[in-house]
Design a protein around this motif. Structure first.
Motif, PDB file in Angstrom:
ATOM      1  N   CYS A 187     -25.335  27.551   2.694  1.00 45.08           N
ATOM      2  CA  CYS A 187     -26.381  26.787   2.098  1.00 45.08           C
ATOM      3  C   CYS A 187     -26.303  25.198   2.793  1.00 45.08           C
ATOM      4  CB  CYS A 187     -25.927  26.497   0.339  1.00 45.08           C
ATOM      5  SG  CYS A 187     -26.396  28.003  -0.411  1.00 45.08           S
ATOM      6  N   HIS A 233     -27.268  36.494  -2.317  1.00 56.05           N
ATOM      7  CA  HIS A 233     -26.204  36.804  -3.472  1.00 56.05           C
ATOM      8  C   HIS A 233     -26.416  38.290  -3.785  1.00 56.05           C
ATOM      9  CE1 HIS A 233     -23.921  36.503  -7.231  1.00 56.05           C
ATOM     10  NE2 HIS A 233     -25.136  37.108  -7.731  1.00 56.05           N
ATOM     11  N   TYR A 240     -30.306  31.349  -1.170  1.00 48.74           N
ATOM     12  CA  TYR A 240     -29.173  32.089  -1.799  1.00 48.74           C
ATOM     13  C   TYR A 240     -29.587  33.098  -2.604  1.00 48.74           C
ATOM     14  CZ  TYR A 240     -25.424  32.366  -5.521  1.00 48.74           C
ATOM     15  OH  TYR A 240     -24.607  32.837  -6.381  1.00 48.74           O
ATOM     16  N   LEU A 293     -19.524  29.970  -0.668  1.00 49.55           N
ATOM     17  CA  LEU A 293     -20.630  29.249  -0.178  1.00 49.55           C
ATOM     18  C   LEU A 293     -20.081  28.400   1.025  1.00 49.55           C
ATOM     19  CD1 LEU A 293     -21.978  30.525  -2.658  1.00 49.55           C
ATOM     20  CD2 LEU A 293     -23.348  28.260  -3.068  1.00 49.55           C
ATOM     21  N   ILE A 341     -22.176  33.168   2.031  1.00 46.51           N
ATOM     22  CA  ILE A 341     -23.360  32.297   1.960  1.00 46.51           C
ATOM     23  C   ILE A 341     -23.670  31.127   2.512  1.00 46.51           C
ATOM     24  CG2 ILE A 341     -25.451  32.111   0.365  1.00 46.51           C
ATOM     25  CD1 ILE A 341     -24.358  34.314  -1.331  1.00 46.51           C
ATOM     26  N   CYS A 391     -30.339  26.838  -3.306  1.00 43.56           N
ATOM     27  CA  CYS A 391     -30.266  26.271  -2.125  1.00 43.56           C
ATOM     28  C   CYS A 391     -30.701  27.474  -0.953  1.00 43.56           C
ATOM     29  CB  CYS A 391     -28.726  25.895  -1.907  1.00 43.56           C
ATOM     30  SG  CYS A 391     -27.603  27.374  -1.979  1.00 43.56           S
ATOM     31  N   THR A 392     -30.729  26.940   0.460  1.00 38.17           N
ATOM     32  CA  THR A 392     -30.959  27.836   1.406  1.00 38.17           C
ATOM     33  C   THR A 392     -30.280  27.392   2.545  1.00 38.17           C
ATOM     34  OG1 THR A 392     -32.897  28.521   2.592  1.00 38.17           O
ATOM     35  CG2 THR A 392     -33.121  26.454   1.817  1.00 38.17           C
ATOM     36  N   PRO A 452     -26.394  25.787  -5.596  1.00 37.35           N
ATOM     37  CA  PRO A 452     -27.067  27.212  -5.850  1.00 37.35           C
ATOM     38  C   PRO A 452     -27.407  27.193  -7.356  1.00 37.35           C
ATOM     39  CG  PRO A 452     -24.700  27.310  -5.874  1.00 37.35           C
ATOM     40  CD  PRO A 452     -24.977  26.058  -5.098  1.00 37.35           C
ATOM     41  N   PRO A 453     -28.539  27.832  -7.795  1.00 33.36           N
ATOM     42  CA  PRO A 453     -28.999  29.052  -6.729  1.00 33.36           C
ATOM     43  C   PRO A 453     -30.315  28.573  -6.050  1.00 33.36           C
ATOM     44  CG  PRO A 453     -29.735  29.252  -9.030  1.00 33.36           C
ATOM     45  CD  PRO A 453     -28.793  27.980  -9.046  1.00 33.36           C
TER      46      PRO A 453
END
Length: 603
Positions: free
Chosen positions: A540, A559, A555, A568, A538, A548-549, A545-546
């Motif tokens: 970020c 997930h 995320y 991550l 993933i 984040c993008t 997280p959670p």
């Protein structure tokens, strides 16, 4: 008095003469020293320091030998003050200098033969000279001369036994695994290629010339194969090799042949593994096709294509790469190159790449890609008995990761219930048979593991935003796909009017990625088939997280509960290019091999 004068005069004269002939040693730049020691005819800097030294021992003019190398070959006879290693290595470079000055097949053969004699018939063995610069130089002389011989033979269209002046070149072992029924169309020297847009260049240093063998166009297999070319010379002694005029041309598949036995020594074959991959991508123009298919109604690529990066090998495990939205196999340039460059992975895996029309609805592409993979497996292993057909590893980026998950999903009737609001009866299934391929998802039995990179399993907010809707309006679907969409909408009118409206209003790849679409909302809650391990990588932009993008996929959408691992990576959406993500995929593929071997041993 005169005696003292004479003695003084002789002392002064001796001092003067001694001063004139004294050796002078001055400091020099170590980098300049190293450059002088490594320079040779191949880098355009003239003859090497070792060859110039040999010329001086024989009293030959360096300038004359540089301008007319062939004139200095005859004086290089045994017993004239040079040991065999000095003599043979100097001959190899002089012949190569002559060949570069006036290219000719016969002269390159002379250079290759002298190099071959030095490497395998000089008094000391390869191992005894292993750390010497001169051996590396002479190996490079041989490799270059062999490359030029191969190119000249190919350009002239000569394949079998070929006369070359007083020489005869015989066709020896040719074990380059081109796709069946597709003859050699092009032979490209890897040394003639430069690369841009790729991080690392993977090759194997060694003996022989590095080539890309290009097969005639065809389906499935790319037809770009790494090949190692060598020349052998008849004879079992130094005298016989230096007297022969018979050479044997051989070519080997670089991935299958790592070394070769020559004159009692095992030598590692030189190879370029980046060159075939990069050349295929450059000549295929995938990026241009992918962009055109987003905005044109062309029927091109309506059915996905599966490309085998290497000729099919039933004994190697299979990795399938599925790219994301508005993309193509170009998206995998770094990851594909890194997998090819990893010796353990190259020895144990073969890589397949899926190229599909990402503007089409995800539901359509899931079924189309499933059928494309099954057709490929049917072509090479219809009974699914080969190792290559079992425990496939699916690797998907972005939309490709969503598709990879849907290929291993076991949702039962969940999609039917989401569409109809209830369990379907037999009559509805018959009336809505046109929907069955897109709602009756079944996990592919050949798949054993999946890896998802920056994949919006629960959709992406941007796809449903104003910008996403604008992008959807720019998309043009082929007429045949539009007709199929209309047929589905017509069938839904009586059974699920709201579903018919959705199908007519939004039936493209961007719209299907919206986090407001019932399709992803439903499938994201369904389990991946038991027995299939899955992993998430993933991206970020911020390590928190959670929330984040990666800029496109949050995320929370990427997930998945129950993943065997989740990594991550601080990256934007194109995380498949990040070194950390590639290293993680390598780790997962090694784990896959270990677990597979453990299962075999248990059984």
């Amino acid at each position: 008095m005169l005696h003292k004068f004479n003695r003084t005069w002789w002392c002064l004269a001796a001092l003067f003469l001694t001063a004139c002939s004294a050796v002078q040693v001055r400091p020099t730049d170590p980098r300049q020293y190293a450059k002088q020691r490594s320079a040779d005819v191949l880098d355009g800097g003239g003859l090497s320091a070792a060859t110039r030294e040999s010329l001086r021992i024989l009293g030959l003019s360096e300038e004359g030998c540089r301008s007319r190398p062939r004139s200095c070959v005859d004086p290089m006879q045994p017993g004239r003050g040079l040991d065999e290693e000095r003599r043979l290595s100097a001959l190899a470079e002089l012949w190569l200098a002559e060949a570069e000055r006036a290219p000719a097949l016969e002269t390159y053969l002379e250079a290759a033969r002298a190099s071959y004699a030095y490497l395998f018939f000089a008094p000391r063995t390869l191992g005894e000279r292993a750390l010497e610069d001169r051996q590396r130089q002479v190996r490079d002389f041989y490799n270059h001369a062999t490359e030029r011989v191969a190119m000249l033979l190919f350009e002239d269209g000569r394949r079998e036994s070929t006369p070359a002046g007083s020489w005869t070149i015989h066709r020896g072992t040719i074990d380059v695994r081109l796709p069946v029924g597709r003859p050699l169309q092009d032979l490209v020297a890897a040394s003639h290629l430069s690369f841009k847009g790729i991080r690392n260049l993977y090759r194997r240093d060694g003996f022989g010339a590095e080539f890309v063998a290009v097969a005639a166009p065809g389906e499935d297999e790319t037809g770009y194969v790494a090949a190692s070319v060598v020349l052998r010379f008849a004879g079992s002694s130094l005298a016989e090799v230096l007297a022969t005029r018979d050479a044997r041309f051989e070519a080997y598949d670089s991935a299958s042949h790592e070394s070769l036995f020559l004159q009692g020594s095992e030598v590692r074959l030189a190879a370029s593994f980046t060159a075939p991959y990069a050349l295929w991508l450059e000549r295929s123009h995938f990026g241009r096709q992918a962009k055109g298919n987003m905005v044109r109604r062309s029927e091109d690529l309506l059915e996905p294509r599966v490309f085998l990066m290497q000729p099919y090998d039933p004994e190697r495990a299979t990795v399938v790469l599925i790219h994301g939205l508005a993309s193509s196999p170009q998206a995998w340039i770094e990851l594909g190159n890194e997998l090819t460059g990893d010796e353990e992975i190259r020895r144990n895996y073969q890589v397949w790449q899926v190229f599909y029309r990402t503007s089409a609805p995800i539901a359509y592409n899931v079924e189309a890609i499933r059928l494309a993979l099954e057709r490929t497996l049917d072509r090479y292993d219809p009974e699914r008995k080969a190792r290559a057909s079992r425990d496939l590893v699916l690797v998907g980026h972005s939309m490709g990761g969503v598709i990879a998950r849907l290929l291993v999903l076991d949702p039962g009737d969940a999609l039917w219930r989401a569409l109809l609001g209830r369990e379907p009866d037999d009559g509805q299934r018959r009336r809505l048979a046109v929907m069955a391929p897109y709602l009756d998802l079944k996990p592919m039995p050949e798949v054993g593991r999946a890896v998802f990179l920056a994949s919006p399993h629960r959709g992406a907010p941007l796809a449903g935003s104003r910008l996403g809707r604008l992008a959807s309006r720019l998309i043009r679907l082929p007429g045949s796909l539009m007709a199929r969409t209309g047929e589905i909408a017509d069938a839904l009118e009586a059974e699920a009017p709201a579903g018919a409206v959705r199908v007519r209003a939004g039936a493209d790849g961007v719209d299907f990625l919206s986090d407001r679409r019932p399709y992803l909302e439903t499938t994201s809650k369904q389990p991946i088939a038991s027995g299939i391990a899955y992993h998430s990588i993933i991206a970020c932009r911020t390590p928190s997280p959670p929330a984040c993008t990666d800029g496109l996929v949050p995320y929370t959408s990427a997930h998945l509960d129950g993943a065997a691992s989740e990594l991550l990576v601080r990256s934007g959406h194109s995380v498949q290019q990040a070194p950390e993500a590639i290293l993680e995929l390598r780790r997962i593929l090694r784990l896959h091999l270990e677990e597979r071997l453990a299962r075999i041993l248990r059984n």
